[in-house]
Design a protein around this motif. Structure first.
Motif, PDB file in Angstrom:
ATOM      1  N   PHE A 111      92.855  60.204 -53.699  1.00 11.67           N
ATOM      2  CA  PHE A 111      92.996  59.013 -54.530  1.00 11.67           C
ATOM      3  C   PHE A 111      92.806  59.313 -56.015  1.00 11.67           C
ATOM      4  O   PHE A 111      93.381  58.663 -56.860  1.00 11.67           O
ATOM      5  CB  PHE A 111      91.978  57.944 -54.114  1.00 11.67           C
ATOM      6  N   ILE A 112      91.976  60.313 -56.336  1.00 15.94           N
ATOM      7  CA  ILE A 112      91.640  60.576 -57.736  1.00 15.94           C
ATOM      8  C   ILE A 112      92.363  61.823 -58.217  1.00 15.94           C
ATOM      9  O   ILE A 112      92.331  62.859 -57.563  1.00 15.94           O
ATOM     10  CB  ILE A 112      90.117  60.739 -57.902  1.00 15.94           C
ATOM     11  N   LYS A 113      92.997  61.692 -59.365  1.00 20.42           N
ATOM     12  CA  LYS A 113      93.791  62.806 -59.874  1.00 20.42           C
ATOM     13  C   LYS A 113      93.003  63.685 -60.839  1.00 20.42           C
ATOM     14  O   LYS A 113      93.372  64.804 -61.099  1.00 20.42           O
ATOM     15  CB  LYS A 113      95.033  62.256 -60.554  1.00 20.42           C
ATOM     16  N   SER A 114      91.903  63.160 -61.416  1.00 22.37           N
ATOM     17  CA  SER A 114      91.121  63.986 -62.332  1.00 22.37           C
ATOM     18  C   SER A 114      89.652  63.593 -62.238  1.00 22.37           C
ATOM     19  O   SER A 114      89.329  62.477 -61.853  1.00 22.37           O
ATOM     20  CB  SER A 114      91.615  63.796 -63.767  1.00 22.37           C
ATOM     21  N   PRO A 115      88.738  64.523 -62.574  1.00 26.80           N
ATOM     22  CA  PRO A 115      87.296  64.225 -62.503  1.00 26.80           C
ATOM     23  C   PRO A 115      86.878  63.083 -63.421  1.00 26.80           C
ATOM     24  O   PRO A 115      85.840  62.471 -63.223  1.00 26.80           O
ATOM     25  CB  PRO A 115      86.644  65.540 -62.948  1.00 26.80           C
ATOM     26  N   ALA A 116      87.696  62.785 -64.451  1.00 28.48           N
ATOM     27  CA  ALA A 116      87.353  61.715 -65.400  1.00 28.48           C
ATOM     28  C   ALA A 116      87.668  60.322 -64.853  1.00 28.48           C
ATOM     29  O   ALA A 116      87.290  59.319 -65.439  1.00 28.48           O
ATOM     30  CB  ALA A 116      88.111  61.921 -66.713  1.00 28.48           C
ATOM     31  N   SER A 117      88.353  60.281 -63.723  1.00 31.38           N
ATOM     32  CA  SER A 117      88.757  58.989 -63.154  1.00 31.38           C
ATOM     33  C   SER A 117      87.561  58.146 -62.744  1.00 31.38           C
ATOM     34  O   SER A 117      86.535  58.655 -62.297  1.00 31.38           O
ATOM     35  CB  SER A 117      89.653  59.208 -61.935  1.00 31.38           C
ATOM     36  N   LYS A 118      87.722  56.844 -62.914  1.00 31.35           N
ATOM     37  CA  LYS A 118      86.712  55.878 -62.477  1.00 31.35           C
ATOM     38  C   LYS A 118      87.362  54.996 -61.421  1.00 31.35           C
ATOM     39  O   LYS A 118      88.458  54.463 -61.631  1.00 31.35           O
ATOM     40  CB  LYS A 118      86.236  54.999 -63.645  1.00 31.35           C
ATOM     41  N   VAL A 119      86.680  54.826 -60.286  1.00 29.43           N
ATOM     42  CA  VAL A 119      87.274  54.107 -59.160  1.00 29.43           C
ATOM     43  C   VAL A 119      86.856  52.639 -59.145  1.00 29.43           C
ATOM     44  O   VAL A 119      85.680  52.311 -59.306  1.00 29.43           O
ATOM     45  CB  VAL A 119      86.857  54.752 -57.821  1.00 29.43           C
ATOM     46  N   ILE A 120      87.829  51.766 -58.954  1.00 30.53           N
ATOM     47  CA  ILE A 120      87.562  50.363 -58.649  1.00 30.53           C
ATOM     48  C   ILE A 120      87.907  50.212 -57.176  1.00 30.53           C
ATOM     49  O   ILE A 120      89.068  50.332 -56.779  1.00 30.53           O
ATOM     50  CB  ILE A 120      88.424  49.409 -59.502  1.00 30.53           C
ATOM     51  N   LEU A 121      86.894  49.997 -56.343  1.00 30.22           N
ATOM     52  CA  LEU A 121      87.094  49.931 -54.890  1.00 30.22           C
ATOM     53  C   LEU A 121      87.121  48.483 -54.420  1.00 30.22           C
ATOM     54  O   LEU A 121      86.171  47.730 -54.644  1.00 30.22           O
ATOM     55  CB  LEU A 121      85.974  50.692 -54.173  1.00 30.22           C
ATOM     56  N   TRP A 122      88.217  48.095 -53.796  1.00 27.19           N
ATOM     57  CA  TRP A 122      88.356  46.733 -53.248  1.00 27.19           C
ATOM     58  C   TRP A 122      88.281  46.831 -51.735  1.00 27.19           C
ATOM     59  O   TRP A 122      89.156  47.398 -51.086  1.00 27.19           O
ATOM     60  CB  TRP A 122      89.702  46.129 -53.686  1.00 27.19           C
ATOM     61  N   ILE A 123      87.203  46.278 -51.139  1.00 28.43           N
ATOM     62  CA  ILE A 123      87.045  46.355 -49.688  1.00 28.43           C
ATOM     63  C   ILE A 123      87.281  45.007 -49.015  1.00 28.43           C
ATOM     64  O   ILE A 123      87.089  44.863 -47.828  1.00 28.43           O
ATOM     65  CB  ILE A 123      85.656  46.912 -49.293  1.00 28.43           C
ATOM     66  N   GLY A 124      87.726  44.016 -49.810  1.00 31.45           N
ATOM     67  CA  GLY A 124      87.967  42.697 -49.235  1.00 31.45           C
ATOM     68  C   GLY A 124      89.407  42.519 -48.805  1.00 31.45           C
ATOM     69  O   GLY A 124      90.236  43.412 -48.927  1.00 31.45           O
TER      70      GLY A 124
END
Length: 203
Positions: A154-167
């Motif tokens: 899911f992440i292309k670079s270490p600088a990425s920040k994830v917004i996780l939607w579990i709903g």
């Protein structure tokens, strides 16, 4: 021994628990008799409703993942009909009168639940000073969360920040506002990555 009653995993793989589903109640009744657990935890409102129907003689924990009456109002607004509100009120009352302990997903839902318990007369001399409602927020937090998601691609670079939607995507969420907000945020921060595990919900 604790029996964990989930929507369709423990009670029945063939029958999803729908309100007063007779087959689901019979299945759960057999499981309770077979294992004689010391405690039953119902994971979600539907499972809690089925457990409440059985009026178990053992401690009953109801994990109310969401405030049913707010959801009923949102559903009524979407369908432009109040027809289902009374049914949802009866379900909530039934659960609250039977449960020995209740888990909510937010402080706001916890306060609302305490208010309902007070109006139902459940708060009384026997439980004065006792905590019978707890908040367990829906979170997915691990120390190595970003790296584990990165391993999934899911992440292309270490600088990425994830917004996780579990709903899910139903009438409990304003989908247009959610995605407009994501677009604005992503324009300001190109390192944001949106990961969604939820899907559409029938009805």
């Amino acid at each position: 021994l604790c029996l964990l009653a989930d929507t369709d995993k423990v009670i029945s793989k063939k029958h999803k628990l729908i309100g007063n589903d007779i087959q689901a109640r019979l299945k759960l009744k057999k499981v309770l008799k077979l294992y004689s657990p010391d405690l039953v935890i119902a994971c979600n409102i539907t499972a809690a409703s089925v457990v409440a129907d059985l009026k178990p003689k053992i401690p009953f924990v109801a994990d109310l993942n969401g405030w049913l009456l707010a959801e009923a109002q949102a559903e009524a607004a979407t369908s432009r009909s109040d027809a289902l509100i009374d049914m949802q009120i009866k379900k909530e009352v039934k659960i609250l009168k039977q449960a020995d302990f209740i888990c909510c997903v937010s402080k706001a839902q916890g306060y609302a639940t305490y208010g309902e318990l007070a109006l139902l007369g459940v708060l009384n001399a026997s439980n004065f000073g006792k905590s019978i409602v707890a908040t367990i927020e829906n979170k997915a937090v691990t120390e190595d969360n970003s790296q584990s998601i990165a391993r999934c691609g899911f992440i292309k670079s270490p600088a990425s920040k994830v917004i996780l939607w579990i709903g899910s995507y139903n009438n409990w969420v304003d989908i247009d506002t959610l995605f407009e907000g994501l677009e604005i945020a992503m324009q300001h921060n190109p390192n944001l990555v949106f990961v969604s595990t939820g899907g559409s919900v029938r009805g």
